[in-house]
Scaffold this motif. Structure first.
Motif, PDB file in Angstrom:
ATOM      1  N   TYR A   5       0.861  -1.161  -0.061  1.00  0.00           N
ATOM      2  CA  TYR A   5      -0.121  -0.031   0.056  1.00  0.00           C
ATOM      3  C   TYR A   5       1.056   1.404   0.222  1.00  0.00           C
ATOM      4  CZ  TYR A   5      -3.013   3.580   1.598  1.00  0.00           C
ATOM      5  OH  TYR A   5      -3.867   4.813   1.711  1.00  0.00           O
ATOM      6  N   TYR A   8       1.653   2.713  -3.388  1.00  0.00           N
ATOM      7  CA  TYR A   8       0.597   3.495  -4.058  1.00  0.00           C
ATOM      8  C   TYR A   8       0.498   4.694  -3.461  1.00  0.00           C
ATOM      9  CZ  TYR A   8      -1.374  -1.158  -5.908  1.00  0.00           C
ATOM     10  OH  TYR A   8      -1.508  -2.233  -6.598  1.00  0.00           O
ATOM     11  N   GLN A   9       0.370   4.735  -2.264  1.00  0.00           N
ATOM     12  CA  GLN A   9       0.151   6.052  -1.603  1.00  0.00           C
ATOM     13  C   GLN A   9       1.429   7.024  -1.928  1.00  0.00           C
ATOM     14  OE1 GLN A   9      -0.125   5.718   2.638  1.00  0.00           O
ATOM     15  NE2 GLN A   9       0.351   7.977   3.117  1.00  0.00           N
TER      16      GLN A   9
END
Length: 191
Positions: A5, A8-9
């Protein structure tokens, strides 16, 4: 392939900030021409925030293709480029080569990447960067060989990443080497 994640961030945040910054800079430039535009009937009401918002929104409409669309391979490459394990020597050489590529010293960068390849012969990122440096030098055959080695040394099998590298090979075979290879993502993206 599963990407954490945080990537992506980080990818979204950095590139969104860059797109907004691009809009801001262009707005400053446009505001310098405001009297000329007013003279021909074009009005720019608060152009700085307008341009900034436009570029930010435009980027938001394209970033989904990096996460789930046709640019997924470039996104996966960016993950490996930032997170693959390197020995300290290889990491140092890659950083030096990156700086030399930015400054336009392609021969020196190519030489350093060849040295990095001696230290890490199965490193996917080194092969990919070496292929890009061969392209900058106009050496098609060597670029294709290096892209093929990158394809053979993928740390994880991923269809989008394989397709991304194969597209680089096909591009070099059909159009020849570009003097300035397209980085993964938009041209102004530095992530």
């Amino acid at each position: 392939m599963k990407i954490p994640y945080f990537h992506y961030q980080d990818f979204w945040f950095i590139n969104s900030a860059l797109s907004a910054g691009t809009g801001f800079v262009l707005a400053i430039m446009a505001s310098r021409f405001s009297p000329i535009l007013d003279a021909v009937g074009i009005s720019l009401e608060s152009p700085i925030w307008t341009f900034t918002a436009i570029f930010f929104v435009l980027y938001q409409s394209t970033f989904f293709s990096y996460f789930w669309g046709k640019r997924r391979g470039a996104f996966e490459y960016s993950y490996f480029e930032r997170n693959i394990e390197h020995t300290p020597e290889t990491k140092k050489i890659l950083e030096e080569a990156k700086q030399e590529l930015k400054s336009g010293d392609h021969k020196s960068a190519n030489s350093k990447l060849k040295n990095a390849l001696l230290l890490a012969p199965e490193n996917f990122v080194v092969h990919f960067k070496l292929a890009a440096s061969f392209e900058n030098l106009g050496q098609s055959e060597e670029a294709i060989k290096s892209y093929e080695q990158a394809l053979a040394n993928l740390p994880e099998k991923s269809e989008p990443l394989q397709k991304y590298i194969q597209n680089q090979i096909d591009r070099v075979e059909t159009k020849g080497p570009t003097k300035k290879t397209a980085p993964p993502g938009l041209r102004f993206v530095i992530y």
